[in-house]
Design an enzyme around this catalytic site. Structure first.
Site, PDB file in Angstrom:
ATOM      1  N   GLY A 167       0.799  -1.222   0.000  1.00  0.00           N
ATOM      2  CA  GLY A 167       0.000   0.000   0.000  1.00  0.00           C
ATOM      3  C   GLY A 167       0.828   1.268   0.000  1.00  0.00           C
ATOM      4  N   VAL A 168       0.176   2.341   0.407  1.00  0.00           N
ATOM      5  CA  VAL A 168       0.816   3.653   0.439  1.00  0.00           C
ATOM      6  C   VAL A 168       2.014   3.629   1.379  1.00  0.00           C
ATOM      7  CG1 VAL A 168       0.454   6.059   1.178  1.00  0.00           C
ATOM      8  CG2 VAL A 168      -1.295   4.887  -0.171  1.00  0.00           C
ATOM      9  N   GLY A 241     -10.619  -3.952  -7.579  1.00  0.00           N
ATOM     10  CA  GLY A 241     -11.829  -4.632  -7.141  1.00  0.00           C
ATOM     11  C   GLY A 241     -12.981  -3.684  -6.873  1.00  0.00           C
ATOM     12  N   GLY A 308       1.312  23.099   5.557  1.00  0.00           N
ATOM     13  CA  GLY A 308       2.311  22.957   6.634  1.00  0.00           C
ATOM     14  C   GLY A 308       1.957  21.831   7.580  1.00  0.00           C
ATOM     15  N   HIS A 570      20.980   6.400  32.036  1.00  0.00           N
ATOM     16  CA  HIS A 570      21.625   7.705  31.894  1.00  0.00           C
ATOM     17  C   HIS A 570      22.911   7.544  31.094  1.00  0.00           C
ATOM     18  CE1 HIS A 570      23.013  11.717  32.971  1.00  0.00           C
ATOM     19  NE2 HIS A 570      24.194  11.174  33.227  1.00  0.00           N
TER      20      HIS A 570
HETATM   21  P1  FAD Z   1      -3.198   2.107   2.089  1.00  0.00           P
HETATM   22  O1  FAD Z   1      -1.832   1.999   2.584  1.00  0.00           O
HETATM   23  O2  FAD Z   1      -3.609   3.330   1.344  1.00  0.00           O
HETATM   24  O3  FAD Z   1      -3.454   0.835   1.188  1.00  0.00           O
HETATM   25  C1  FAD Z   1      -4.612   0.694   0.445  1.00  0.00           C
HETATM   26  C2  FAD Z   1      -4.317  -0.271  -0.676  1.00  0.00           C
HETATM   27  O4  FAD Z   1      -5.523  -0.580  -1.323  1.00  0.00           O
HETATM   28  C3  FAD Z   1      -3.395   0.317  -1.736  1.00  0.00           C
HETATM   29  O5  FAD Z   1      -2.338  -0.563  -1.992  1.00  0.00           O
HETATM   30  C4  FAD Z   1      -4.288   0.480  -2.947  1.00  0.00           C
HETATM   31  O6  FAD Z   1      -3.602   0.289  -4.162  1.00  0.00           O
HETATM   32  C5  FAD Z   1      -5.310  -0.605  -2.714  1.00  0.00           C
HETATM   33  N1  FAD Z   1      -6.587  -0.332  -3.346  1.00  0.00           N
HETATM   34  C6  FAD Z   1      -7.372   0.749  -3.190  1.00  0.00           C
HETATM   35  N2  FAD Z   1      -8.513   0.603  -3.895  1.00  0.00           N
HETATM   36  C7  FAD Z   1      -8.439  -0.587  -4.508  1.00  0.00           C
HETATM   37  C8  FAD Z   1      -9.301  -1.304  -5.349  1.00  0.00           C
HETATM   38  N3  FAD Z   1     -10.507  -0.821  -5.700  1.00  0.00           N
HETATM   39  N4  FAD Z   1      -8.909  -2.504  -5.797  1.00  0.00           N
HETATM   40  C9  FAD Z   1      -7.696  -3.015  -5.457  1.00  0.00           C
HETATM   41  N5  FAD Z   1      -6.839  -2.385  -4.639  1.00  0.00           N
HETATM   42  C10 FAD Z   1      -7.215  -1.195  -4.164  1.00  0.00           C
HETATM   43  N6  FAD Z   1       1.555   6.892   8.463  1.00  0.00           N
HETATM   44  C11 FAD Z   1       2.244   6.610   9.581  1.00  0.00           C
HETATM   45  O7  FAD Z   1       1.699   5.996  10.488  1.00  0.00           O
HETATM   46  N7  FAD Z   1       3.556   6.987   9.721  1.00  0.00           N
HETATM   47  C12 FAD Z   1       4.202   7.673   8.757  1.00  0.00           C
HETATM   48  O8  FAD Z   1       5.373   8.002   8.911  1.00  0.00           O
HETATM   49  C13 FAD Z   1       3.506   7.991   7.564  1.00  0.00           C
HETATM   50  N8  FAD Z   1       4.118   8.651   6.572  1.00  0.00           N
HETATM   51  C14 FAD Z   1       3.442   8.908   5.417  1.00  0.00           C
HETATM   52  C15 FAD Z   1       4.086   9.605   4.409  1.00  0.00           C
HETATM   53  C16 FAD Z   1       3.439   9.889   3.224  1.00  0.00           C
HETATM   54  C17 FAD Z   1       4.152  10.626   2.134  1.00  0.00           C
HETATM   55  C18 FAD Z   1       2.090   9.457   3.054  1.00  0.00           C
HETATM   56  C19 FAD Z   1       1.358   9.741   1.788  1.00  0.00           C
HETATM   57  C20 FAD Z   1       1.429   8.780   4.059  1.00  0.00           C
HETATM   58  C21 FAD Z   1       2.096   8.507   5.252  1.00  0.00           C
HETATM   59  N9  FAD Z   1       1.468   7.826   6.302  1.00  0.00           N
HETATM   60  C22 FAD Z   1       2.156   7.572   7.455  1.00  0.00           C
HETATM   61  C23 FAD Z   1       0.065   7.389   6.214  1.00  0.00           C
HETATM   62  C24 FAD Z   1       0.006   5.889   5.905  1.00  0.00           C
HETATM   63  O9  FAD Z   1       0.715   5.633   4.727  1.00  0.00           O
HETATM   64  C25 FAD Z   1      -1.432   5.445   5.784  1.00  0.00           C
HETATM   65  O10 FAD Z   1      -2.132   5.819   6.952  1.00  0.00           O
HETATM   66  C26 FAD Z   1      -1.529   3.949   5.620  1.00  0.00           C
HETATM   67  O11 FAD Z   1      -0.839   3.522   4.477  1.00  0.00           O
HETATM   68  C27 FAD Z   1      -2.993   3.525   5.538  1.00  0.00           C
HETATM   69  O12 FAD Z   1      -3.044   2.151   5.398  1.00  0.00           O
HETATM   70  P2  FAD Z   1      -4.303   1.457   4.714  1.00  0.00           P
HETATM   71  O13 FAD Z   1      -4.018  -0.007   4.774  1.00  0.00           O
HETATM   72  O14 FAD Z   1      -5.551   1.970   5.288  1.00  0.00           O
HETATM   73  O15 FAD Z   1      -4.301   1.955   3.203  1.00  0.00           O
END
Ligand code: FAD
Length: 603
Positions: A167-168, A241, A308, A570
């Protein structure tokens, strides 16, 4: 005993798929439905079950072989009568299909209880595949939920639109940003060592190598997740999906084809996407979102960061260290809205010294794409005149993907902002469909998603579990880092909640002096009567690591004495938590705090 040939059944639209695992050996006794081999295409991995009981006589496939429908897997000795309900083994056998059952209407959330994972049929086209638990999305929410469900004995399928799992967070969020922030920190630490007598020459930055290293770090995570999925026999289907019914999902694949997966239960973990403010020239490649900024196409001479918040400031920190002149524009009156101001101030002070400009109470009124650069016009008291930038990063938040998954076909309720509504077990209004992570609400953080994932998988398996964490810590991995958990001072004041505050300034910490980062502070909020900890905030290097102790303290109902009487090593920055607690109790010796008058009631 007859020798029976077991062949690849009709597995849908798959040809020449690779055998990735052989799960039985010659001489092994197998039962009907036991997995024999795993096959993997670029779209899906799946196990091929035995159609019957028997003893493996000879194997005809090995790992790496390519197989299609009717390829011989093995020969088996057994009675020449197939196990009940399975067709003759020499003929192609369809993948396990759902038993026909009437479709239940969506119901109100039922709270605790097991999801009925009896197979059900899906209306419309027949399913190509069946999952006891289908997980939509493979981010920290999705893969955690899938793995926990598999560990609890469920047959799990993950649907993910991208080839890389994770994921992200793994691919374009937490991990790559932290890899670049690590580089940024080493560069600035080296620069800042000069007053201590050690001078480094300016770093030579090979951007292609930096990019490749960051990609490799993220890639290792994604591969690790794929490996864990294989070990747990979780099938992966690549494609986008969408629900087509309460028990069915259609997955559109890259080659224009689609497949259909029937499921007994589903966990939606489809995450969030970058939110766009209207009116900006997004077609111009110099206008970046966080993914574009992480792609590190170049090091712009002048970079404007719109927003910010945490993501914008983390990327600003990276580009500043790499050599860009950074400006940050924020509509609110301070950076990082949501965090207590006293925690943000040391960061703001440092950034003001390093960055070209920090424009608060200011908005970008217009952004014009010109050949020489992006011309930004600002609006707000004290706003500068139009400025030209080489790149502009738009970091104004994220929006849930709730509207993009065909939720209405499953009867799942989405709120006005696109979030899926869930109860404390992560259950949607449709009892066998759960949702977790960014798609169910703020804070959009990976550790919230993975915690919710376990609740959902366990609730689905019938465990009496609820999301009942007392806090979800927040961390900005800026320089210095800012971390907070539990009650904030801002929320306490707004909610008229009684609290006392204890602060330990890092100027009095030997370790902070030794690393020349004394701008930090550790703050504890506690109940005036019981002295129980209510919240904490830390600003300073490694604040993100240090906050974990205080999260545990809150979860365990610790009071100020517990923290003060815990012997911290410490000299560490972790000591500052103990010293802050001592400051709150009046027992601190590392600071001089004038004694308060103590009133004694007469005996
Ligand atoms: P996601 O990680 O968004 O995963 C969702 C997945 O579902 C994706 O792979 C996507 O491709 C897939 N998907 C979506 N729709 C469909 C579909 N219809 N069919 C098939 N696949 C699909 N969080 C932290 O806790 N610490 C951090 O340091 C941090 N840094 C970040 C830095 C950046 C630049 C960004 C953008 C985000 C950051 N985050 C951080 C936030 C974190 O990435 C997200 O909160 C987290 O990834 C959410 O997890 P999730 O499983 O809900 O969704």
């Amino acid at each position: 005993m007859a020798t029976i040939q077991i062949k690849i059944p009709d597995i849908g639209d798959f040809k020449e798929v690779e055998v990735t695992e052989v799960l039985v050996k010659p001489g092994a006794r197998v039962r009907a439905e036991q997995s024999l081999i795993t096959v993997e295409s670029d779209k899906a991995s799946m196990e091929i079950p035995s159609p019957r009981d028997g003893i493996v006589a000879a194997l005809n496939v090995k790992v790496g072989d390519k197989v299609s429908m009717n390829s011989l897997i093995l020969s088996m000795e057994g009675e020449d009568i197939p196990s009940s309900g399975t067709p003759a083994p020499s003929t192609p056998m369809p993948m396990p299909m759902p038993m026909p059952m009437p479709m239940p209407e969506p119901q109100a959330p039922s709270g605790a209880g097991t999801v009925n994972t009896e197979p059900r049929s899906t209306p419309g086209a027949a399913a190509d595949m069946h999952a006891e638990v289908l997980v939509l999305g493979s981010g920290p929410g999705g893969y955690t939920a899938a793995f926990r469900a598999a560990d609890l004995g469920k047959k799990v399928v993950i649907v993910e639109r991208y080839p890389d799992l994770g994921g992200v967070c793994t691919n374009v969020g937490c991990i790559p940003s932290k890899a670049l922030l690590h580089i940024a920190r080493v560069i600035t630490e080296a620069q800042e060592l000069a007053p201590s007598g050690v001078q480094f020459s300016n770093p030579a930055i090979d951007l292609d190598k930096v990019r490749a290293w960051k990609t490799e770090v993220a890639g290792k995570g994604a591969k690790g997740i794929a490996g864990l999925a294989r070990q747990r026999k979780v099938s992966i289907v690549q494609g986008t999906g969408k629900f087509d019914s309460p028990h069915g999902m259609t997955v559109s694949q890259a080659d224009g084809k689609s497949m259909r997966i029937g499921f007994d239960a589903c966990i939606v973990a489809a995450g969030s996407s970058v939110a766009r403010i209207p009116g900006l020239p997004y077609d111009d490649p110099r206008v970046l979102d966080s993914t574009g900024a992480l792609a590190l196409a170049d090091i712009p001479r002048r970079l404007l960061v719109i927003g910010g918040g945490i993501i914008g400031l983390e990327m600003a920190c990276v580009y500043d260290a790499l050599g860009s002149k950074v400006s940050v524009v924020e509509m609110q009156d301070g950076l990082m809205p949501g965090a207590d101001r006293d925690l943000v101030r040391p960061l703001e002070r440092r950034l003001k010294k390093r960055y070209e400009a920090i424009l608060l109470n200011t908005r970008v009124a217009k952004l014009e794409a010109q050949p020489e650069g992006l011309l930004a016009s600002f609006d707000g008291p004290g706003a500068p005149g139009p400025q030209r930038y080489d790149r502009v990063l738009v970091a104004t938040g994220r929006r849930p993907n709730g509207r993009e998954i065909g939720a209405e076909a499953a009867g799942v309720t989405i709120d006005a902002r696109g979030y899926i509504t869930v109860d404390r077990q992560q259950r949607t209004n449709v009892p066998h469909i759960f949702a977790i992570g960014d798609i169910v609400g703020e804070p959009m953080l990976a550790h919230k998603a993975s915690h919710e994932a376990k609740v959902a998988a366990e609730a689905l398996a019938g465990h009496k579990v609820y999301f009942d964490a007392l806090t979800i810590p927040s961390v900005a991995y800026t320089d210095p880092e800012v971390a907070w958990m539990g009650l904030t001072e801002t929320a306490a004041k707004a909610g008229n909640i009684a609290f006392e505050k204890a602060v330990f300034p890092w100027a009095a910490s030997g370790r902070a002096r030794a690393v020349d980062r004394t701008e930090g502070s550790t703050k504890l909020l506690f109940d005036p009567q019981t002295k129980r900890i209510l919240g904490a905030g830390i600003v300073g290097v490694n604040a993100g690591e240090l906050i974990a102790e205080l999260v545990l303290a809150l979860e365990m109902g610790a009071d100020m004495h517990d923290i003060a009487l815990t012997i911290h090593p410490h000299p560490t920055l972790s000591e500052t938590a103990g010293l802050a607690a001592e400051a709150g109790l009046g027992t601190i010796t590392d600071l001089f705090i004038p004694r308060k008058t103590v009133h004694h009631e007469p005996e």
